[in-house]
Design an enzyme around this catalytic site. Structure first.
Site, PDB file in Angstrom:
ATOM      1  N   LYS A 206      34.714  34.110  47.157  1.00  0.00           N
ATOM      2  CA  LYS A 206      35.726  35.165  47.321  1.00  0.00           C
ATOM      3  C   LYS A 206      36.157  35.714  45.958  1.00  0.00           C
ATOM      4  O   LYS A 206      36.313  36.927  45.780  1.00  0.00           O
ATOM      5  CB  LYS A 206      36.936  34.621  48.078  1.00  0.00           C
ATOM      6  CG  LYS A 206      38.109  35.590  48.177  1.00  0.00           C
ATOM      7  CD  LYS A 206      37.728  36.864  48.926  1.00  0.00           C
ATOM      8  CE  LYS A 206      38.861  37.883  48.932  1.00  0.00           C
ATOM      9  NZ  LYS A 206      40.048  37.437  49.670  1.00  0.00           N
ATOM     10  N   CYS A 260      44.291  40.975  46.047  1.00  0.00           N
ATOM     11  CA  CYS A 260      43.004  40.327  45.754  1.00  0.00           C
ATOM     12  C   CYS A 260      42.442  40.725  44.396  1.00  0.00           C
ATOM     13  O   CYS A 260      42.392  39.910  43.477  1.00  0.00           O
ATOM     14  CB  CYS A 260      41.991  40.658  46.846  1.00  0.00           C
ATOM     15  SG  CYS A 260      42.290  39.794  48.404  1.00  0.00           S
TER      16      CYS A 260
END
Length: 409
Positions: A206, A260
């Site tokens: 990720k 993010c």
């Protein structure tokens, strides 16, 4: 492992609530847990406390059918999905306190044989840290009778309810058995391929995905600064360069925001500070872009007219302000131009966030009001409402167009 009939989702934010809702609409009994009473009350009314297309109908349906409810307390469940924030500390290392708090509340409810999934974007080792934290509180348990896995979210705000179903998922278990159990749970709603690995690799995957995008955005942002210095229209330049069959330069902007891309690369830098040179430089390049945007305001002739900031969200057509460079730009403008009014134009919110509301010279304004009053306009987000404006609407203004809105063909 026993059959999973009940799932507790810890954290009802932009990822937790959609995950809870999609599981509940597939027939799983879900309890969503959050520390905010307003969020809990909203969900129990079948309402959504933030903007996300299609989420409202899923929540309303699940609540009406009795498969979803919200609570301030962590219940007993067969599986737990932890979707809490993981911000970074002043030194850019990850703040794991929210994950630890979730583990602290889960630990007393465990009977053994439960599945615990960490969905929060995390630095390498965070899933093991959560397991260790829980086992320290429950020495009667072990990884022989507790399954712990990491399954990072990979969805785009504004398309969450679509991508939860269609995107491939990565599932990393501390043990193979944990990965298999997590895969079986996500298969209840996920139509994409579910890829199994270990927990640390899943965590890193990720971070790598978002760091890849951050590096490419940094290239575009640096290109915009260079082009300005050389008197080149960066939007035309990128359009021309992208006609090469193997070139796909992204669009520059006022910086990088969101939960993010603006955060995750720092977790890699913290894990390998001597090796992550390019990733660090990309972060520094993107973090410096808001200051460059603000500097463009000073090119305006002396004026006392208000400054309009078009957009506060971190991306178009959402209300999410997390890590938004536009919010930081608005705040810095208010501090720098104390005798001028800053008009914040954000059609997706009804009140200014705290970091702006505490400044006396910032006010929330409509598009029409801002265009009428402002001498300078900063276009920081390409919301659909802004794209619908004629370019002539900005005539006579000093425009800082960080999104290329006025350069569209």
């Amino acid at each position: 492992m026993t059959e999973i009939k009940t799932v507790a989702v810890i954290g009802l934010g932009y990822i937790g609530l959609p995950t809870a809702a999609i599981l509940a609409t597939k027939g799983t009994t879900v309890v969503g847990v959050d520390v905010n009473p307003n969020t809990v009350d909203a969900v129990n009314r079948g309402e959504v406390p933030f903007v996300e297309p299609d989420l409202g109908q899923h929540v309303a349906k699940a609540v009406a059918e009795g498969t979803l409810k919200a609570s301030l307390e962590t219940p007993q469940a067969d599986a737990y999905i932890v979707a809490v924030p993981t911000p970074f500390n002043d030194d850019k290392s990850a703040d794991l306190s929210y994950i630890e708090a979730a583990g602290t509340n889960i630990a007393p409810q465990l009977r053994g044989d439960e599945l615990i999934i960490l969905e929060s974007t995390s630095p390498p080792g965070a899933t093991q840290h959560l397991a260790d934290h829980i086992l320290a509180l429950r020495p009667d348990l072990s990884l022989d009778n507790l399954l712990v896995a990491h399954c990072p979210e990979r969805v785009l705000p504004g398309r969450v309810m679509i991508e939860l179903v269609t995107n491939d998922r990565i599932v990393g278990g501390i043990t193979p058995e944990a990965a298999w159990a997590a895969r079986d749970l996500y298969q209840r709603f996920c139509e994409g391929e579910i890829l199994l690995t270990d927990a640390v690799t899943a965590e890193m995957a990720k971070l790598v995905e978002n760091s890849f995008r951050d590096v490419n955005i940094a290239f575009a942002n640096e290109l915009s600064v260079i082009s300005d210095k050389l008197g080149i229209n960066v939007w035309e330049l990128i359009k021309l360069a992208n006609h090469h069959p193997r070139v796909n330069i992204l669009q520059p902007g006022p910086g990088v925001g969101g939960h993010c891309i603006a955060v995750d690369p720092w977790f890699i830098v913290a894990a390998a500070p001597e090796e992550a040179k390019l990733i660090r430089q990309a972060r520094e390049t993107n973090d410096a872009k808001p200051e460059w945007v603000i500097a463009q305001v000073s090119k305006e002739e002396d004026s006392t007219a208000p400054i309009a900031v078009f957009g506060l969200a971190f991306k178009a057509d959402i209300d999410d302000l997390r890590e938004s460079p536009a919010v930081h730009i608005a705040a810095d403008l208010a501090d720098q131009y104390t005798e001028r009014t800053i008009l914040a134009v954000e059609p997706h919110i009804e009140a200014l966030p705290k970091q702006l509301a505490n400044r006396r010279n910032i006010e929330l304004a409509s598009i029409e009001d801002a265009l009428e009053r402002a001498g300078t306009v900063l276009i920081l987000v390409d919301h659909s409402q802004f794209k619908a404006l004629e370019t002539t609407a900005f005539d006579g203004k000093h425009v800082v167009d960080s999104r290329g809105l006025l350069n569209r063909a």
